[in-house]
Write an enzyme that holds these catalytic residues in place. Structure first.
Site, PDB file in Angstrom:
ATOM      1  N   GLN A  12       0.841  -1.203   0.000  1.00 12.97           N
ATOM      2  CA  GLN A  12       0.000   0.000   0.000  1.00 12.97           C
ATOM      3  C   GLN A  12       0.876   1.253   0.000  1.00 12.97           C
ATOM      4  OE1 GLN A  12      -3.560  -0.260   0.240  1.00 12.97           O
ATOM      5  NE2 GLN A  12      -3.408   1.856  -0.377  1.00 12.97           N
ATOM      6  N   PHE A  13       1.317   1.677  -1.197  1.00 13.94           N
ATOM      7  CA  PHE A  13       2.214   2.837  -1.281  1.00 13.94           C
ATOM      8  C   PHE A  13       1.545   4.120  -0.787  1.00 13.94           C
ATOM      9  CE2 PHE A  13       0.011   3.436  -5.275  1.00 13.94           C
ATOM     10  CZ  PHE A  13       0.021   4.810  -5.474  1.00 13.94           C
ATOM     11  N   THR A  14       0.203   4.163  -0.798  1.00 13.71           N
ATOM     12  CA  THR A  14      -0.481   5.392  -0.377  1.00 13.71           C
ATOM     13  C   THR A  14      -0.320   5.664   1.114  1.00 13.71           C
ATOM     14  OG1 THR A  14      -2.599   4.258  -0.123  1.00 13.71           O
ATOM     15  CG2 THR A  14      -2.143   5.283  -2.269  1.00 13.71           C
TER      16      THR A  14
END
Length: 149
Positions: free
Chosen positions: A78-80
């Protein structure tokens, strides 16, 4: 490195209508890898997460770990989680690690959970458009950031 850990009764990841990962009771983890993170940060999380005592014992107290109950873990990249929202209304993701670097640490983390003896470790697919479902248990949600551990 950041991890959002949710205690779940079940969780799954679907990509293009196909279930690619699913678990029963345990943790669903969203894992964010920031620019500059290393295996050392992953190791910090690996020493803590399987042993977080957030599952209820026979007296209804959060006294048991995922390892204690033979729980399963689903890990979703989950890069966000690395979003910078300090300016304006559009998040910047420049703090997120480049994809190749992030995927390597994500895979390292997943393998580390397996080596730690987690009963079942399931994953999403790095970089894919995923649909994640879960049945929260509690709900219990813990956020770990290696910058603060």
């Amino acid at each position: 490195m950041k991890a959002v850990i949710q205690r779940v009764l079940s969780s799954n990841v679907v990509i293009n209508g196909e279930t690619v990962g699913e678990i029963e009771k345990g943790f669903m983890i969203l894992l964010g890898v920031a620019r500059g993170d290393t295996e050392e940060q992953a190791d910090i999380l690996l020493k803590k997460i399987p042993f977080l005592r957030v599952f209820e014992d026979e007296n209804g107290k959060m006294n048991l770990s995922c390892a204690d109950i033979g729980g399963e873990i689903l890990v979703v990249s989950q890069f966000t989680l690395c979003a910078d929202c300090s300016h304006g209304r559009r998040p910047s993701f420049t703090c997120a690690a480049p994809p190749q670097e992030a995927n390597a640490l994500y895979e390292y983390f997943v393998e580390g959970l397996k080596k730690a003896g987690v009963k079942k470790v399931a994953t999403g697919r790095f970089g894919a458009d995923m649909k994640v479902s879960l049945v929260n248990d509690g709900p219990v949600t813990i956020i770990l950031d290696t910058d603060n551990l």
